[in-house]
Design an enzyme around this catalytic site. Structure first.
Site, PDB file in Angstrom:
ATOM      1  N   LYS A 112      21.418  51.482 -20.966  1.00 43.64           N
ATOM      2  CA  LYS A 112      20.369  51.614 -21.999  1.00 43.64           C
ATOM      3  C   LYS A 112      20.831  52.967 -22.805  1.00 43.64           C
ATOM      4  O   LYS A 112      20.210  53.104 -23.734  1.00 43.64           O
ATOM      5  CB  LYS A 112      19.357  51.898 -21.065  1.00 43.64           C
ATOM      6  CG  LYS A 112      18.829  51.024 -19.936  1.00 43.64           C
ATOM      7  CD  LYS A 112      17.853  49.938 -20.517  1.00 43.64           C
ATOM      8  CE  LYS A 112      17.269  48.950 -19.460  1.00 43.64           C
ATOM      9  NZ  LYS A 112      18.442  48.250 -18.557  1.00 43.64           N
TER      10      LYS A 112
HETATM   11  C1  LIG Z   1      18.568  47.077 -18.542  1.00 46.52           C
HETATM   12  C2  LIG Z   1      19.949  46.657 -17.673  1.00 46.52           C
HETATM   13  C3  LIG Z   1      20.310  45.169 -17.749  1.00 46.52           C
HETATM   14  C4  LIG Z   1      19.675  44.365 -18.411  1.00 46.52           C
HETATM   15  O1  LIG Z   1      19.773  44.338 -19.838  1.00 46.52           O
HETATM   16  P1  LIG Z   1      18.757  43.316 -20.820  1.00 46.52           P
HETATM   17  O2  LIG Z   1      18.847  44.035 -22.204  1.00 46.52           O
HETATM   18  O3  LIG Z   1      17.185  43.725 -20.213  1.00 46.52           O
HETATM   19  O4  LIG Z   1      18.669  41.948 -20.550  1.00 46.52           O
HETATM   20  C5  LIG Z   1      21.389  44.903 -16.961  1.00 46.52           C
HETATM   21  N1  LIG Z   1      22.349  45.931 -16.388  1.00 46.52           N
HETATM   22  C6  LIG Z   1      21.762  47.248 -16.242  1.00 46.52           C
HETATM   23  C7  LIG Z   1      22.386  48.068 -15.650  1.00 46.52           C
HETATM   24  C8  LIG Z   1      20.671  47.540 -16.946  1.00 46.52           C
HETATM   25  O5  LIG Z   1      20.328  48.717 -16.885  1.00 46.52           O
END
Ligand SMILES: *Cc1c(COP(=O)(O)O)cnc(C)c1O
Length: 495
Positions: A112
Site C-alpha cells: 500500500k
Molecule cells: C491490500 C493488500 C493486498 C490486496 O491488494 P488489492 O489491490 O486490494 O487487490 C494484498 N496483499 C497485501 C499485503 C495488501 O496489503
C-alpha cells in the site's frame, strides 16, 4: 489534449485527472476510468535505463495529463525518497524459478505504501489546481494495513489532516502499535469499541452527512478518502509493472517482446488491475494470474462468470485479502461490457441488491488474459515452509498465496513463460503466521520475540518500520464508542 475520466456508471460527465483524484468516487457511486488507456511513449530499451522515479514520471504523465511536468516530478520526488529502505524502491528477487517483485520497502512494509506515499501529494496538488481552499480531512476505517500506510503518507503533509478509526480488539499487536505510535501533528488515531464493519459504517455515515459537511466547510475543511478506488492510487501502481519488465529486460532476463506472466495476491482487485493497465499500455505481459485465499470469490468468478458474495466470510492469515466485494473489479466489468456504463450499472445494482451477478458469454470471452486460482490456509503455510527450506527466502502469507497459485497455474497449463510475483508484504509484518508455518515450536513466543527469531532465520535485517515501534512512545490512546465517532472527529477539528 487532456485524457479525461468518466464514471463506470454514467458516460455523460467528464473530469480531469485532478478532479477525479479530488472526488475519489463519482457522485453516481461509479469508479473513475480513463476514456482510453494511453500507450507507452518510450521503448523498453529506454525504460530499462530509468530509475524508479523516472519510470514513474513516464507512466504517470500519460494518465495525469492536467498535471504539469514540475508538479508531477515534485509529487514523485517527495513520495519515493528515503522513506523506502532501498534505492531501487521495488527490487526484484529471483528465487525458485520466479521473480519476486518486492513492493514492501516503504514506510509500513506493505505494498500500500507504493501508492499511499504519493497520493497525499497528488491530492494537495489537485486541490491547488482546482482552487480548493479548504483543508483536506482524510477519514479512514482500517482493519490494519491501510490505516497505517495512509497515516504514514499523510503525516505532516501541509493542508491535510487524517483521522483513522480501527477496531480496538480487531487488529494484531504489531498493527496496533504501528498506528498508535504515529507521529505528525495532523494525525489522529482512534480505537472504537466495535468491529471493522462498525468502523467502516461509521465512516461512511460521516461521508454522507450533509449537515456535517456544511459545518466543516464553514470551518474550512472538507472530507476526502484515501480509498483504493481513487485513481490517484491506481495509476502509481501501474508504474512498478512497467519498471519490473524494463529491469528484467535490461538485465537480459527477458528477450525483446518476450511474454512475462504476472501473479498478484488479490483483495480489492486494485493491484492486478494496475498490471492489466500496464499490459494495455503495451508492456508484453502474458497472463494476469489472480491469486485468492479461502475467500475465493474471484476464482469462482473467473471460472463461471458469476460473481457471488453470498458466502461465509473466512478469516485467514492473509487478512488484506479477506474481501468479498472486490471494488476495483468494476473497472474491468465496465471494460469487458464494451465501456457500457448502463450495462455495468445494472450488474452493480444486482450486486448490491442480491449480492451476485452474472456476465454474458461475450463479456466472459474477453477475460482470456486472466486466470484465477486460490490457495487454502494449509497450502499457504506449506508454501512458506517449502520455499524457505528450499531457498532460505521467507515469504509473507499474502505473497505465499500468490506463489502457490503460480505452481497451480503451471501444473494446470504447462505454460513455461517467465513469471513475476507481486510480493505485497514483508514477512516481518505477519511474523506470527510466518513463523508458525515454518515451525510449530514458535507458537509460544511473543510477537516481538518472534521478530528476532525471524531475523536469525531469514538473514534479512529487521526493517526500520518494526525496529522503531518497539521503543516508540504511544501518542494516541483515544478509544470511543461507535456512537461517538462523529463527535470525536469534530473535537479533533475544533468545530
Ligand atoms: C491490500 C493488500 C493486498 C490486496 O491488494 P488489492 O489491490 O486490494 O487487490 C494484498 N496483499 C497485501 C499485503 C495488501 O496489503
Amino acid at each position: 489534449m487532456d485524457l479525461l475520466y468518466r464514471s463506470t456508471r454514467n458516460e455523460a460527465a467528464c473530469f480531469t485527472a485532478s478532479q477525479a483524484i479530488l472526488k475519489g468516487l463519482a457522485d453516481d457511486g461509479g469508479l473513475f476510468v480513463p476514456e482510453r488507456i494511453p500507450a507507452l511513449t518510450k521503448s523498453m530499451d529506454e525504460l530499462a535505463k530509468m530509475s524508479y522515479q523516472e519510470t514513474a514520471y513516464e507512466v504517470m504523465k500519460q494518465f495525469l495529463t492536467d498535471f504539469t511536468e514540475e508538479e508531477l516530478k515534485d509529487c514523485i520526488s517527495r513520495a519515493y525518497d528515503e522513506k523506502f529502505d532501498t534505492k531501487e524502491i521495488a527490487p526484484i528477487r529471483e528465487e525458485d524459478g520466479a521473480y519476486y517483485l518486492e513492493l514492501f520497502h516503504g514506510a509500513t512494509i506493505a505494498f500500500k505504501d507504493m501508492a499511499l506515499s504519493i497520493l497525499p501529494h497528488l491530492l494537495i496538488t489537485s486541490a491547488r489546481k482546482n482552487q480548493v481552499k479548504n483543508e483536506i480531512v482524510i477519514l479512514t476505517a482500517t482493519s490494519g494495513d491501510t490505516g497505517k500506510a495512509a497515516l504514514a503518507g499523510f503525516a505532516d503533509v501541509p493542508g491535510t489532516r487524517i483521522v483513522v478509526f480501527y477496531p480496538k480488539n480487531g487488529v494484531s499487536p504489531i498493527q496496533e502499535k504501528q498506528m498508535v505510535t504515529q507521529k505528525g501533528a495532523n494525525t489522529f488515531v482512534v480505537g472504537i469499541r466495535g468491529n471493522f464493519d462498525d468502523a467502516q459504517t461509521g465512516v461512511k455515515k460521516m461521508f454522507g452527512d450533509k449537515a456535517l459537511a456544511e459545518e466543516m466547510a464553514q470551518a474550512g475543511f472538507q472530507f476526502s478518502s484515501a480509498n483504493s478506488i481513487n485513481i490517484g492510487r491506481l495509476v502509481p501502481q501501474v508504474v512498478y509493472y512497467v519498471y519490473a519488465y524494463a529491469k528484467l529486460y535490461g538485465a537480459g532476463k527477458l528477450a525483446k517482446d518476450e511474454r512475462l506472466n504476472v501473479v498478484v495476491p488479490t483483495g480489492n482487485f486494485g493491484n492486478i488491475l494496475a498490471a492489466y493497465y500496464a499490459k494495455l499500455m503495451g508492456v508484453p505481459i502474458g497472463k494476469l494470474i489472480c491469486a485468492s485465499n479461502d475467500n475465493k470469490v474471484l476464482y469462482d468468478f473467473f471460472r463461471t462468470g458469476t460473481y457471488d458474495r453470498n458466502r461465509e466470510f473466512i478469516l485467514t492469515t492473509s487478512p488484506s485479502m479477506d474481501i468479498l466485494i472486490s471494488s476495483n473489479l468494476e473497472r474491468l466489468i465496465y471494460r469487458i461490457a464494451g465501456d457500457d456504463a448502463s450495462a455495468n450499472k445494472g450488474l452493480m445494482e444486482a450486486l448490491s441488491a442480491d449480492g451476485a451477478y452474472s456476465i454474458t458469454e461475450e463479456m466472459k470471452a474477453q477475460l482470456a488474459d486472466f486466470y484465477g486460482n486460490y490457495a487454502p490456509e494449509a497450502e499457504t503455510a506449506e508454501e512458506i515452509k517449502e520455499v524457505y527450506e528450499k531457498t532460505g527466502y521467507v515469504l509473507d502469507p499474502h505473497t505465499a498465496v500468490a506463489s502457490r497459485v503460480r505452481r497451480k497455474y503451471v501444473a494446470e497449463t504447462g505454460d513455461t513463460a517467465k513469471t513475476v510475483i507481486a510480493s505485497t508484504a514483508s514477512p516481518y509484518k505477519f511474523t506470527r503466521s510466518v513463523m508458525d508455518a515454518i515451525d510449530e515450536k514458535y507458537d509460544a513466543m511473543s510477537d516481538f520475540a518472534l521478530v528476532d527469531e525471524l531475523e536469525k532465520l531469514s538473514g534479512t535485517a529487521v526493517p526500520r518500520a518494526i525496529q522503531e515501534i518497539r521503543t516508540a512512545p504511544v501518542l494516541h490512546d483515544t478509544v470511543v464508542e461507535v456512537s461517538e465517532m462523529k463527535d470525536t472527529v469534530k473535537k479533533f477539528l475544533g468545530i
